[in-house]
Design a protein around this motif. Sequence first.
Motif, PDB file in Angstrom:
ATOM      1  N   LEU A  34      22.003  67.366 -14.635  1.00  0.00           N
ATOM      2  CA  LEU A  34      21.920  66.193 -13.767  1.00  0.00           C
ATOM      3  C   LEU A  34      21.370  64.994 -14.525  1.00  0.00           C
ATOM      4  N   LEU A  92      22.094  63.878  -3.818  1.00  0.00           N
ATOM      5  CA  LEU A  92      22.516  65.239  -4.088  1.00  0.00           C
ATOM      6  C   LEU A  92      23.293  65.792  -2.900  1.00  0.00           C
ATOM      7  N   TYR A 105      25.765  63.647  -6.857  1.00  0.00           N
ATOM      8  CA  TYR A 105      25.871  64.832  -7.707  1.00  0.00           C
ATOM      9  C   TYR A 105      26.091  66.059  -6.825  1.00  0.00           C
TER      10      TYR A 105
END
Length: 345
Positions: free
Chosen positions: A106, A128, A31
């Motif tokens: 998220l 991340l 992400y």
Amino acid sequence: MTPKTAPSQATDVLIHDLGSNDGRAEKFMIYILPGNPGLISFYEPFAIALALLLQRSSVAKNASIRICGKSLRGFETGATGATDRNEQTTGPVSLAETILRTEADLMALATSTSTPSAVSASPVRIILVGHSVGAYILLELLRRHRCGAGANVHNPVDIVGGILVFPTVTHIARSRAGWILTPLLSIWGFAAIVGVLVNIVFFLLPFSFVYWLVRIVARFPASAATTVTHFLKSRHGVRQTCWLGKEEMRLITEDKWNEDVWGNGSPQDPTLYMYFGQNDPFVPNDARDKLIVAHGNIPGQETSQESRAFIDIYKIPHSWCIEHSDTIAEKVTPWVEKIISRYPQ
């Protein structure tokens, strides 16, 4: 594995899927957390480059990987892939609210990768990747996750790693850019006034004219010029940039995270990597060096040669996502592979 790529034009949601999603492969989600201005379209070239590199990876070939991200709230452009109009923000969004809304985005994208048959299976493992203030958001998301904020025994996600790229996580106001921007951004009404002026200037200009203006003046590549044009013609983007910048200068000060975030040597610790710029105008060199001394080694492995903090040697600018996405993807890929390799396929 063939990446299903998002359109090359601007978008507020970015999704690239690699591998199968049949419930048997280990699920990972990379992400991307944008910097400021927080438009995810800036990172499409990076996501594509990373996807192509992971296609060739023996470590990742049997995994189901989603590379994705979403524009920070307040930066919605209404372009292709934009969020629902009911989600779009009309007022400036604070840094604290940005973190909370990013956490919700998220979770929504992570849970959308699960299938009904996978409810009791392993959680989606999150890696991340945060750029600039996105790295600060990364550490805050990890802190909330590790402290169990909103979590329960059936948590469908697990943050297993983080990669901080040109991070602005401490003392941004003491940086070279901070000395200039802090007084300007502190002027009462500055964000609103600048936002209105930009709206007036660019509202009536055709998109194609603004695009070529950006291409000629800034010499940006086509993808970045498209994103900048959408940004300049958006209703709230410029105001949100100024507002969020003001909050960054005020709130990003000391290293406030403990071993819950940085790790204590436990096998359950998320794996963190930091990649700093050379003489980054948004990062004081002494603050960078202090972070490297404090957190540059993996906890419990201080005597080993393996580091988790690096300084760029290629003189890549802070805004690397404009023209240096391929180089950063090459740096990030081995770290993603190391994180994935912790979990049997």
